[in-house]
Scaffold this motif. Structure first.
Motif, PDB file in Angstrom:
ATOM      1  N   ILE A  46       0.867  -1.181   0.000  1.00 24.88           N
ATOM      2  CA  ILE A  46       0.000   0.000   0.000  1.00 24.88           C
ATOM      3  C   ILE A  46       0.898   1.223   0.000  1.00 24.88           C
ATOM      4  O   ILE A  46       1.826   1.324   0.802  1.00 24.88           O
ATOM      5  CB  ILE A  46      -0.903   0.023   1.261  1.00 24.88           C
ATOM      6  N   ARG A  47       0.627   2.154  -0.897  1.00 21.33           N
ATOM      7  CA  ARG A  47       1.342   3.426  -0.870  1.00 21.33           C
ATOM      8  C   ARG A  47       0.706   4.278   0.225  1.00 21.33           C
ATOM      9  O   ARG A  47      -0.472   4.595   0.176  1.00 21.33           O
ATOM     10  CB  ARG A  47       1.241   4.135  -2.219  1.00 21.33           C
ATOM     11  N   ILE A  48       1.495   4.620   1.210  1.00 21.30           N
ATOM     12  CA  ILE A  48       1.001   5.395   2.343  1.00 21.30           C
ATOM     13  C   ILE A  48       0.724   6.828   1.871  1.00 21.30           C
ATOM     14  O   ILE A  48       1.582   7.450   1.250  1.00 21.30           O
ATOM     15  CB  ILE A  48       2.037   5.404   3.492  1.00 21.30           C
ATOM     16  N   PRO A  49      -0.474   7.348   2.160  1.00 28.40           N
ATOM     17  CA  PRO A  49      -0.762   8.737   1.780  1.00 28.40           C
ATOM     18  C   PRO A  49       0.268   9.696   2.378  1.00 28.40           C
ATOM     19  O   PRO A  49       0.781   9.483   3.478  1.00 28.40           O
ATOM     20  CB  PRO A  49      -2.150   8.987   2.376  1.00 28.40           C
ATOM     21  N   ASP A  50       0.562  10.761   1.649  1.00 29.27           N
ATOM     22  CA  ASP A  50       1.570  11.734   2.082  1.00 29.27           C
ATOM     23  C   ASP A  50       1.213  12.422   3.393  1.00 29.27           C
ATOM     24  O   ASP A  50       2.073  13.033   4.025  1.00 29.27           O
ATOM     25  CB  ASP A  50       1.776  12.803   1.002  1.00 29.27           C
ATOM     26  N   THR A  51      -0.052  12.337   3.799  1.00 29.70           N
ATOM     27  CA  THR A  51      -0.467  12.998   5.040  1.00 29.70           C
ATOM     28  C   THR A  51       0.032  12.259   6.283  1.00 29.70           C
ATOM     29  O   THR A  51      -0.119  12.777   7.389  1.00 29.70           O
ATOM     30  CB  THR A  51      -1.996  13.119   5.093  1.00 29.70           C
ATOM     31  N   PHE A  52       0.641  11.089   6.105  1.00 30.16           N
ATOM     32  CA  PHE A  52       1.172  10.318   7.229  1.00 30.16           C
ATOM     33  C   PHE A  52       2.686  10.289   7.156  1.00 30.16           C
ATOM     34  O   PHE A  52       3.262  10.137   6.087  1.00 30.16           O
ATOM     35  CB  PHE A  52       0.609   8.897   7.218  1.00 30.16           C
ATOM     36  N   ARG A  53       3.321  10.416   8.302  1.00 29.42           N
ATOM     37  CA  ARG A  53       4.784  10.423   8.337  1.00 29.42           C
ATOM     38  C   ARG A  53       5.368   9.015   8.288  1.00 29.42           C
ATOM     39  O   ARG A  53       6.466   8.821   7.803  1.00 29.42           O
ATOM     40  CB  ARG A  53       5.268  11.156   9.587  1.00 29.42           C
ATOM     41  N   THR A  54       4.640   8.027   8.827  1.00 29.57           N
ATOM     42  CA  THR A  54       5.160   6.663   8.882  1.00 29.57           C
ATOM     43  C   THR A  54       4.043   5.663   8.570  1.00 29.57           C
ATOM     44  O   THR A  54       2.852   5.983   8.654  1.00 29.57           O
ATOM     45  CB  THR A  54       5.703   6.320  10.287  1.00 29.57           C
ATOM     46  N   PHE A  58      -0.063   5.544   9.756  1.00 33.04           N
ATOM     47  CA  PHE A  58      -1.179   5.214   8.881  1.00 33.04           C
ATOM     48  C   PHE A  58      -1.976   4.030   9.433  1.00 33.04           C
ATOM     49  O   PHE A  58      -3.203   4.067   9.487  1.00 33.04           O
ATOM     50  CB  PHE A  58      -0.690   4.903   7.465  1.00 33.04           C
ATOM     51  N   LEU A  59      -1.279   2.969   9.848  1.00 30.72           N
ATOM     52  CA  LEU A  59      -1.975   1.790  10.380  1.00 30.72           C
ATOM     53  C   LEU A  59      -2.749   2.124  11.648  1.00 30.72           C
ATOM     54  O   LEU A  59      -3.857   1.620  11.860  1.00 30.72           O
ATOM     55  CB  LEU A  59      -0.981   0.657  10.634  1.00 30.72           C
ATOM     56  N   ASP A  60      -2.189   2.971  12.498  1.00 28.72           N
ATOM     57  CA  ASP A  60      -2.903   3.398  13.706  1.00 28.72           C
ATOM     58  C   ASP A  60      -4.181   4.148  13.329  1.00 28.72           C
ATOM     59  O   ASP A  60      -5.233   3.934  13.931  1.00 28.72           O
ATOM     60  CB  ASP A  60      -2.016   4.274  14.593  1.00 28.72           C
ATOM     61  N   HIS A  61      -4.080   5.018  12.325  1.00 28.34           N
ATOM     62  CA  HIS A  61      -5.259   5.762  11.861  1.00 28.34           C
ATOM     63  C   HIS A  61      -6.302   4.816  11.290  1.00 28.34           C
ATOM     64  O   HIS A  61      -7.485   4.903  11.635  1.00 28.34           O
ATOM     65  CB  HIS A  61      -4.850   6.799  10.809  1.00 28.34           C
ATOM     66  N   MET A  83     -11.449   1.517   4.785  1.00 25.67           N
ATOM     67  CA  MET A  83     -10.064   1.647   4.341  1.00 25.67           C
ATOM     68  C   MET A  83      -9.943   2.641   3.187  1.00 25.67           C
ATOM     69  O   MET A  83      -8.977   3.408   3.131  1.00 25.67           O
ATOM     70  CB  MET A  83      -9.502   0.283   3.933  1.00 25.67           C
ATOM     71  N   ARG A  84     -10.917   2.655   2.289  1.00 26.95           N
ATOM     72  CA  ARG A  84     -10.884   3.651   1.202  1.00 26.95           C
ATOM     73  C   ARG A  84     -10.895   5.061   1.790  1.00 26.95           C
ATOM     74  O   ARG A  84     -10.173   5.935   1.334  1.00 26.95           O
ATOM     75  CB  ARG A  84     -12.073   3.452   0.263  1.00 26.95           C
ATOM     76  N   GLU A  85     -11.708   5.265   2.805  1.00 26.36           N
ATOM     77  CA  GLU A  85     -11.762   6.581   3.454  1.00 26.36           C
ATOM     78  C   GLU A  85     -10.452   6.884   4.173  1.00 26.36           C
ATOM     79  O   GLU A  85      -9.941   8.003   4.114  1.00 26.36           O
ATOM     80  CB  GLU A  85     -12.931   6.637   4.432  1.00 26.36           C
ATOM     81  N   ALA A  86      -9.882   5.876   4.847  1.00 22.42           N
ATOM     82  CA  ALA A  86      -8.621   6.080   5.569  1.00 22.42           C
ATOM     83  C   ALA A  86      -7.500   6.441   4.600  1.00 22.42           C
ATOM     84  O   ALA A  86      -6.684   7.331   4.877  1.00 22.42           O
ATOM     85  CB  ALA A  86      -8.252   4.825   6.365  1.00 22.42           C
ATOM     86  N   TRP A  89      -7.860  10.028   3.315  1.00 21.56           N
ATOM     87  CA  TRP A  89      -7.970  11.025   4.386  1.00 21.56           C
ATOM     88  C   TRP A  89      -7.241  12.307   3.988  1.00 21.56           C
ATOM     89  O   TRP A  89      -6.030  12.297   3.749  1.00 21.56           O
ATOM     90  CB  TRP A  89      -7.410  10.432   5.656  1.00 21.56           C
ATOM     91  N   PRO A  90      -7.948  13.433   3.896  1.00 18.53           N
ATOM     92  CA  PRO A  90      -7.346  14.650   3.340  1.00 18.53           C
ATOM     93  C   PRO A  90      -6.581  15.546   4.301  1.00 18.53           C
ATOM     94  O   PRO A  90      -5.826  16.389   3.861  1.00 18.53           O
ATOM     95  CB  PRO A  90      -8.564  15.409   2.787  1.00 18.53           C
ATOM     96  N   CYS A  91      -6.778  15.429   5.590  1.00 15.12           N
ATOM     97  CA  CYS A  91      -6.129  16.402   6.470  1.00 15.12           C
ATOM     98  C   CYS A  91      -4.703  15.983   6.797  1.00 15.12           C
ATOM     99  O   CYS A  91      -4.327  14.841   6.674  1.00 15.12           O
ATOM    100  CB  CYS A  91      -6.943  16.614   7.738  1.00 15.12           C
ATOM    101  N   VAL A  92      -3.915  16.930   7.205  1.00 12.60           N
ATOM    102  CA  VAL A  92      -2.514  16.687   7.544  1.00 12.60           C
ATOM    103  C   VAL A  92      -2.442  16.236   9.000  1.00 12.60           C
ATOM    104  O   VAL A  92      -2.941  16.911   9.891  1.00 12.60           O
ATOM    105  CB  VAL A  92      -1.665  17.953   7.325  1.00 12.60           C
ATOM    106  N   VAL A  93      -1.824  15.114   9.217  1.00 10.54           N
ATOM    107  CA  VAL A  93      -1.682  14.571  10.565  1.00 10.54           C
ATOM    108  C   VAL A  93      -0.763  15.465  11.386  1.00 10.54           C
ATOM    109  O   VAL A  93       0.239  15.950  10.887  1.00 10.54           O
ATOM    110  CB  VAL A  93      -1.116  13.131  10.499  1.00 10.54           C
ATOM    111  N   GLY A  94      -1.136  15.703  12.617  1.00 12.76           N
ATOM    112  CA  GLY A  94      -0.302  16.483  13.525  1.00 12.76           C
ATOM    113  C   GLY A  94      -0.583  17.987  13.478  1.00 12.76           C
ATOM    114  O   GLY A  94       0.112  18.747  14.116  1.00 12.76           O
ATOM    115  N   LYS A  95      -1.572  18.385  12.724  1.00 15.07           N
ATOM    116  CA  LYS A  95      -1.912  19.802  12.678  1.00 15.07           C
ATOM    117  C   LYS A  95      -3.296  20.025  13.204  1.00 15.07           C
ATOM    118  O   LYS A  95      -4.119  19.202  13.210  1.00 15.07           O
ATOM    119  CB  LYS A  95      -1.829  20.337  11.259  1.00 15.07           C
TER     120      LYS A  95
END
Length: 95
Positions: A46-54, A58-61, A83-86, A89-95
Protein backbone atom coordinates in the motif's frame (compact mmCIF):
# COMPACT_ATOMS: atom_id res chain seq x y z
CA UNK A 1 12.17 -29.53 8.22
CA UNK A 2 11.87 -27.61 11.51
CA UNK A 3 14.42 -25.63 13.48
CA UNK A 4 14.62 -23.19 16.37
CA UNK A 5 15.09 -19.52 15.55
CA UNK A 6 17.35 -17.17 17.53
CA UNK A 7 14.45 -16.30 19.86
CA UNK A 8 13.66 -19.98 20.49
CA UNK A 9 10.56 -20.16 18.27
CA UNK A 10 10.05 -23.27 16.17
CA UNK A 11 10.21 -22.47 12.47
CA UNK A 12 10.17 -24.41 9.21
CA UNK A 13 10.56 -23.70 5.52
CA UNK A 14 7.43 -22.69 3.65
CA UNK A 15 6.61 -25.22 0.92
CA UNK A 16 4.92 -24.53 -2.42
CA UNK A 17 1.81 -26.23 -1.03
CA UNK A 18 1.89 -23.91 2.01
CA UNK A 19 2.15 -20.89 -0.31
CA UNK A 20 -0.75 -22.11 -2.50
CA UNK A 21 -2.90 -22.64 0.59
CA UNK A 22 -2.13 -19.14 1.89
CA UNK A 23 -2.78 -17.58 -1.53
CA UNK A 24 -6.11 -19.40 -1.86
CA UNK A 25 -7.16 -18.25 1.60
CA UNK A 26 -6.25 -14.64 0.83
CA UNK A 27 -8.06 -14.76 -2.52
CA UNK A 28 -11.21 -16.15 -0.86
CA UNK A 29 -11.04 -13.40 1.75
CA UNK A 30 -10.66 -10.71 -0.93
CA UNK A 31 -13.47 -12.23 -3.02
CA UNK A 32 -15.83 -11.66 -0.09
CA UNK A 33 -15.26 -7.92 -0.64
CA UNK A 34 -15.60 -8.20 -4.42
CA UNK A 35 -11.85 -7.80 -4.99
CA UNK A 36 -10.31 -10.01 -7.73
CA UNK A 37 -7.53 -12.50 -6.93
CA UNK A 38 -4.02 -11.14 -6.70
CA UNK A 39 -1.64 -12.11 -9.54
CA UNK A 40 1.04 -14.48 -8.26
CA UNK A 41 4.73 -13.69 -7.95
CA UNK A 42 4.44 -10.10 -6.73
CA UNK A 43 4.65 -8.40 -3.35
CA UNK A 44 1.55 -6.20 -2.98
CA UNK A 45 2.04 -3.04 -0.95
CA UNK A 46 0.00 0.00 0.00
CA UNK A 47 1.34 3.43 -0.87
CA UNK A 48 1.00 5.40 2.34
CA UNK A 49 -0.76 8.74 1.78
CA UNK A 50 1.57 11.73 2.08
CA UNK A 51 -0.47 13.00 5.04
CA UNK A 52 1.17 10.32 7.23
CA UNK A 53 4.78 10.42 8.34
CA UNK A 54 5.16 6.66 8.88
CA UNK A 55 3.49 3.38 8.04
CA UNK A 56 2.77 2.89 11.76
CA UNK A 57 0.96 6.24 11.86
CA UNK A 58 -1.18 5.21 8.88
CA UNK A 59 -1.98 1.79 10.38
CA UNK A 60 -2.90 3.40 13.71
CA UNK A 61 -5.26 5.76 11.86
CA UNK A 62 -6.81 2.94 9.81
CA UNK A 63 -7.27 0.82 12.96
CA UNK A 64 -8.92 3.74 14.76
CA UNK A 65 -11.28 4.19 11.80
CA UNK A 66 -12.24 0.50 11.90
CA UNK A 67 -12.63 0.50 15.68
CA UNK A 68 -14.90 3.58 15.51
CA UNK A 69 -17.44 1.68 13.40
CA UNK A 70 -20.50 0.46 15.24
CA UNK A 71 -20.75 -2.41 14.79
CA UNK A 72 -17.12 -3.02 13.91
CA UNK A 73 -16.76 -4.70 10.51
CA UNK A 74 -15.54 -8.28 10.69
CA UNK A 75 -15.30 -9.10 6.97
CA UNK A 76 -13.39 -7.45 4.12
CA UNK A 77 -16.62 -6.17 2.57
CA UNK A 78 -17.12 -4.07 5.72
CA UNK A 79 -13.50 -2.97 5.88
CA UNK A 80 -13.32 -1.84 2.25
CA UNK A 81 -15.26 1.45 2.54
CA UNK A 82 -13.51 2.31 5.82
CA UNK A 83 -10.06 1.65 4.34
CA UNK A 84 -10.88 3.65 1.20
CA UNK A 85 -11.76 6.58 3.45
CA UNK A 86 -8.62 6.08 5.57
CA UNK A 87 -6.41 6.06 2.46
CA UNK A 88 -8.10 9.17 1.06
CA UNK A 89 -7.97 11.02 4.39
CA UNK A 90 -7.35 14.65 3.34
CA UNK A 91 -6.13 16.40 6.47
CA UNK A 92 -2.51 16.69 7.54
CA UNK A 93 -1.68 14.57 10.56
CA UNK A 94 -0.30 16.48 13.53
CA UNK A 95 -1.91 19.80 12.68
Amino acid sequence: MSRLSADGALSRRVTEQDRRCVDQSIDAYLAEAGIPPRPRGWAWLIRIPDTFRTGREFLDHASAQLNACDPAPTLPSGWLPVMREAIAWPCVVGK
